[in-house]
Design an enzyme around this catalytic site. Structure first.
Site, short mmCIF file in Angstrom:
data_model
loop_
_atom_site.label_atom_id
_atom_site.label_comp_id
_atom_site.label_asym_id
_atom_site.label_seq_id
_atom_site.Cartn_x
_atom_site.Cartn_y
_atom_site.Cartn_z
N ASN A 34 -6.64 6.71 5.53
CA ASN A 34 -5.85 7.02 4.34
C ASN A 34 -5.68 8.53 4.22
OD1 ASN A 34 -8.65 7.01 3.74
ND2 ASN A 34 -8.26 6.81 1.55
N ILE A 35 -4.51 8.92 3.73
CA ILE A 35 -4.17 10.34 3.58
C ILE A 35 -3.65 10.53 2.16
CG2 ILE A 35 -2.81 12.27 4.47
CD1 ILE A 35 -2.54 10.64 7.12
N GLU A 74 -3.92 1.40 6.75
CA GLU A 74 -3.26 0.33 7.51
C GLU A 74 -1.82 0.72 7.87
OE1 GLU A 74 -4.89 0.19 4.65
OE2 GLU A 74 -5.49 -1.86 4.15
N CYS A 113 0.47 -2.91 1.85
CA CYS A 113 0.16 -2.99 3.28
C CYS A 113 0.36 -4.41 3.80
CB CYS A 113 -1.26 -2.50 3.54
SG CYS A 113 -1.41 -0.71 3.32
N1 THU Z 1 -6.27 2.53 0.41
C1 THU Z 1 -6.02 2.24 1.73
O1 THU Z 1 -6.08 3.11 2.61
N2 THU Z 1 -5.70 0.96 2.05
C2 THU Z 1 -5.57 -0.06 1.16
O2 THU Z 1 -5.21 -1.16 1.55
C3 THU Z 1 -5.88 0.16 -0.26
C4 THU Z 1 -6.22 1.55 -0.64
C5 THU Z 1 -6.58 3.92 0.06
C6 THU Z 1 -5.54 4.62 -0.76
C7 THU Z 1 -6.35 5.67 -1.48
O3 THU Z 1 -6.42 6.82 -0.67
C8 THU Z 1 -7.73 5.06 -1.60
O4 THU Z 1 -7.76 3.96 -0.72
C9 THU Z 1 -8.06 4.57 -3.00
O5 THU Z 1 -7.09 3.71 -3.48
#
Ligand code: THU
Length: 139
Positions: free
Chosen positions: A42-43, A55, A93
């Site tokens: 995640n970014i 994802e 996602c």
């Molecule tokens: N996040 C993801 O990377 N994938 C998901 O399916 C749900 C949430 C991340 C987004 C954000 O950076 C952090 O988790 C908290 O929501």
């Protein structure tokens, strides 16, 4: 790559998460039908809404590299990178997976890192009655 190795790749990708606002680190590893693996983390962003999930980073990296045929994805997440429970991918996602994947596409949701434990579900489990590109052809 077997399922365990794919989970390990997701756990490794989680370490590169850029998540200074939520402190919630997420990792993903996507296996293509040809065996290649794309990872994502995640970014986040100071403006919040440009934040992208791990994802989708993995899927978009693969698509931008010409891949569209996917076998499975492993996902994990936890506060400051500590995996304390399974990680169910968000609805956005799931919809992006739906664009490229069949109902049999596997999602490996990692429950614990050591010992490695994960739940395997399919896209149809996570997104029943999904809206697909085929629906547009009926219009
Ligand atoms: N996040 C993801 O990377 N994938 C998901 O399916 C749900 C949430 C991340 C987004 C954000 O950076 C952090 O988790 C908290 O929501």
């Amino acid at each position: 790559m077997n399922r365990e190795e794919l989970c390990r790749a997701a756990l490794k990708a989680m370490r590169t998460a850029y998540a200074p606002y939520s402190d919630y680190y997420v990792g993903a590893a996507l296996e293509c039908a040809d065996g290649t693996v794309y990872t994502g983390c995640n970014i986040e962003n100071a403006s919040y809404t440009p934040t992208i999930c791990a994802e989708r980073v993995a899927i978009f990296k693969a698509v931008s590299d010409g891949k569209r045929d996917f076998k499975r994805i492993a996902v994990c997440g936890g506060k400051e990178g500590v995996v304390a429970d399974i990680f169910p991918p968000c609805g956005v996602c799931r919809q992006v997976m739906s664009e490229f994947c069949t109902s049999a596409f596997e999602i490996l949701m990692i429950r614990s890192e050591d010992p490695l434990q994960f739940e395997t579900v399919t896209l149809v489990d996570l997104l029943p009655f999904r809206f697909t590109p085929e629906h547009l052809e009926q219009i």
